[in-house]
Design a protein around this motif. Sequence first.
Motif, PDB file in Angstrom:
ATOM      1  N   GLN A 109      -1.752   7.612   4.321  1.00  0.00           N
ATOM      2  CA  GLN A 109      -1.909   6.318   3.658  1.00  0.00           C
ATOM      3  C   GLN A 109      -3.367   5.927   3.847  1.00  0.00           C
ATOM      4  N   GLY A 110      -3.979   5.328   2.849  1.00  0.00           N
ATOM      5  CA  GLY A 110      -5.361   4.892   3.018  1.00  0.00           C
ATOM      6  C   GLY A 110      -6.059   4.711   1.689  1.00  0.00           C
ATOM      7  N   TYR A 111      -7.306   4.217   1.764  1.00  0.00           N
ATOM      8  CA  TYR A 111      -8.062   3.893   0.563  1.00  0.00           C
ATOM      9  C   TYR A 111      -8.292   5.116  -0.321  1.00  0.00           C
ATOM     10  N   GLN A 158       0.850  -1.197   0.000  1.00  0.00           N
ATOM     11  CA  GLN A 158       0.000   0.000   0.000  1.00  0.00           C
ATOM     12  C   GLN A 158       0.885   1.246   0.000  1.00  0.00           C
ATOM     13  N   GLN A 199      -5.704   4.276  12.702  1.00  0.00           N
ATOM     14  CA  GLN A 199      -6.873   4.606  11.877  1.00  0.00           C
ATOM     15  C   GLN A 199      -8.146   4.799  12.683  1.00  0.00           C
ATOM     16  N   LYS A 238     -10.631   7.836  11.422  1.00  0.00           N
ATOM     17  CA  LYS A 238     -11.945   7.521  10.861  1.00  0.00           C
ATOM     18  C   LYS A 238     -12.949   8.675  11.015  1.00  0.00           C
ATOM     19  N   GLU A 287      -9.499   7.976   4.104  1.00  0.00           N
ATOM     20  CA  GLU A 287     -10.418   7.535   3.054  1.00  0.00           C
ATOM     21  C   GLU A 287     -11.064   8.672   2.272  1.00  0.00           C
ATOM     22  N   SER A 291      -4.986   4.743  -2.261  1.00  0.00           N
ATOM     23  CA  SER A 291      -4.927   3.418  -2.878  1.00  0.00           C
ATOM     24  C   SER A 291      -5.111   2.323  -1.844  1.00  0.00           C
ATOM     25  N   LYS A 292      -5.770   1.256  -2.251  1.00  0.00           N
ATOM     26  CA  LYS A 292      -5.801   0.049  -1.438  1.00  0.00           C
ATOM     27  C   LYS A 292      -4.445  -0.639  -1.548  1.00  0.00           C
ATOM     28  N   GLU A 309      -2.886   6.948   9.027  1.00  0.00           N
ATOM     29  CA  GLU A 309      -3.301   5.775   8.249  1.00  0.00           C
ATOM     30  C   GLU A 309      -4.811   5.634   8.243  1.00  0.00           C
ATOM     31  N   GLY A 310      -5.344   4.961   7.231  1.00  0.00           N
ATOM     32  CA  GLY A 310      -6.785   4.791   7.124  1.00  0.00           C
ATOM     33  C   GLY A 310      -7.485   6.035   6.594  1.00  0.00           C
TER      34      GLY A 310
END
Length: 275
Positions: free
Chosen positions: A255-257, A44, A202, A206, A238, A260-261, A235-236
Motif C-alpha cells: 500500500q502506498g503512494y 487507500q 513505513q 522508506k 512509493e 494510490s494516495k 505500507e508507505g
Amino acid sequence: AKEVGRSIFQFYNKNMQKLNASEMILENGLRKAIDQNELELYYQPQFNLDSNEVSSFEALLRWNHPTIGHISPAEFIPLAEDTGLILSIGEWVITTVCKKIKEWHKKGYKSVSVAVNLSAKQFQQSKLAEIIKTAIDSNQIDPKFLEFEITEGAIQDAEKALLTLTKLKEIGVQIAVDDFGTGYSSLSYLKRFPIDTLKIDQSFVKDVLTDNKDAAITTTIIHLAESLGLAVIAEGVEEQEQVEFFKSMNCHKAQGYFFSKPLPEKEIIEHYLTK
Ligand code: C2E
Ligand code: CA
Ligand code: CA
Ligand code: CA
C-alpha cells in the motif's frame, strides 16, 4: 508540551491547563465535527502484489474544518485521544465503514474489504466489541470484510487485549498489527493473540533499498509473518523498486503512494471498484 511537530497544536497541554485560544476553538470544533458533517473518510487501496489487484482499502479520517480547512488526522487524532472525543469519532468511523461496505456490495462491487484504524483508547473501551457487532448486524454485512488495525501501543495490558481480540475474532472480523516493529513491545503476544496480519511500518519501508538495517528488519518481519502463518503488508511504498523488493521477498501485499494516495469515496468507485 506535547510533541506533535510544527502544528497548531504545538503548545497543546495534555492535562488541559494551558489551552490557548486556537486549541480551544479546535476542541470545540471537534466536538461538533460529527454532527456538522465535517468528518469524511478517504480510502487507500491495498494491492495484492501477485495479481496486481486491489484486495482491500484502508479507511483514513479527514476533517474538513469550515474555516481552517483540511486538518490532518496526525494533528487532530492526538487531541481526540486526550479529550476522549476519539470514542464517538471512532464509533462514527466504524458505523460509516459498515454502511459503505453494505452500499458497495449492494451496488454489485465484488469482495470489497475495508480496514479501520483503532486508537489505543478505542481498543481499550469496554464497549468496543458491542459497537462493532451492532454496526455489522444493523448493516447485515459479512464480518470477514471488516479489518481492524491496532498498534502495539494498544496492547499494553496483555490479558485485557487478549480478551478484546478474542471477542473481535468471535464476531468474525480480521485483525492487523499496524506500524509493526515500532512499538518496543515483546514479541510474545504474537504467539497468544489471534492476529491475522502484520503491517510493516513505513519508517522501515522508506529507505529499504539503501539502508541495510531497514532491509534486514523488513525481511525479518516478512519471514516472521510467514513462519507464524500471518499475512503481511508493506505500507508507505512509493517507488517501483520498492515494489520489486517486496515482491522478491514474498511479501504479498503493499500500500502506498506508488499505487494510490488515499482518495475520497467517489474516486474509489470510479477507479477501483469493479462489478
Ligand atoms: P497510519 O494508520 O499509519 O496510516 C498511514 C498514513 O500514511 C496515512 O496518513 C496515509 O495517508 C499515509 N501514507 C499512505 N501511503 C503513504 C506513502 O506512500 N508515503 C507516505 N509518506 N505516507 C503514506 P494519514 O491519513 O494522515 O493518517 C495519519 C494517522 O492518523 C494514521 O496513521 C492513523 O494512525 C491515524 N488515523 C487516520 N484515520 C484514523 C481513524 O479513522 N481512526 C483512528 N483512530 N486513527 C486514524
Ligand atoms: Ca493504519
Ligand atoms: Ca501504519
Ligand atoms: Ca502510524
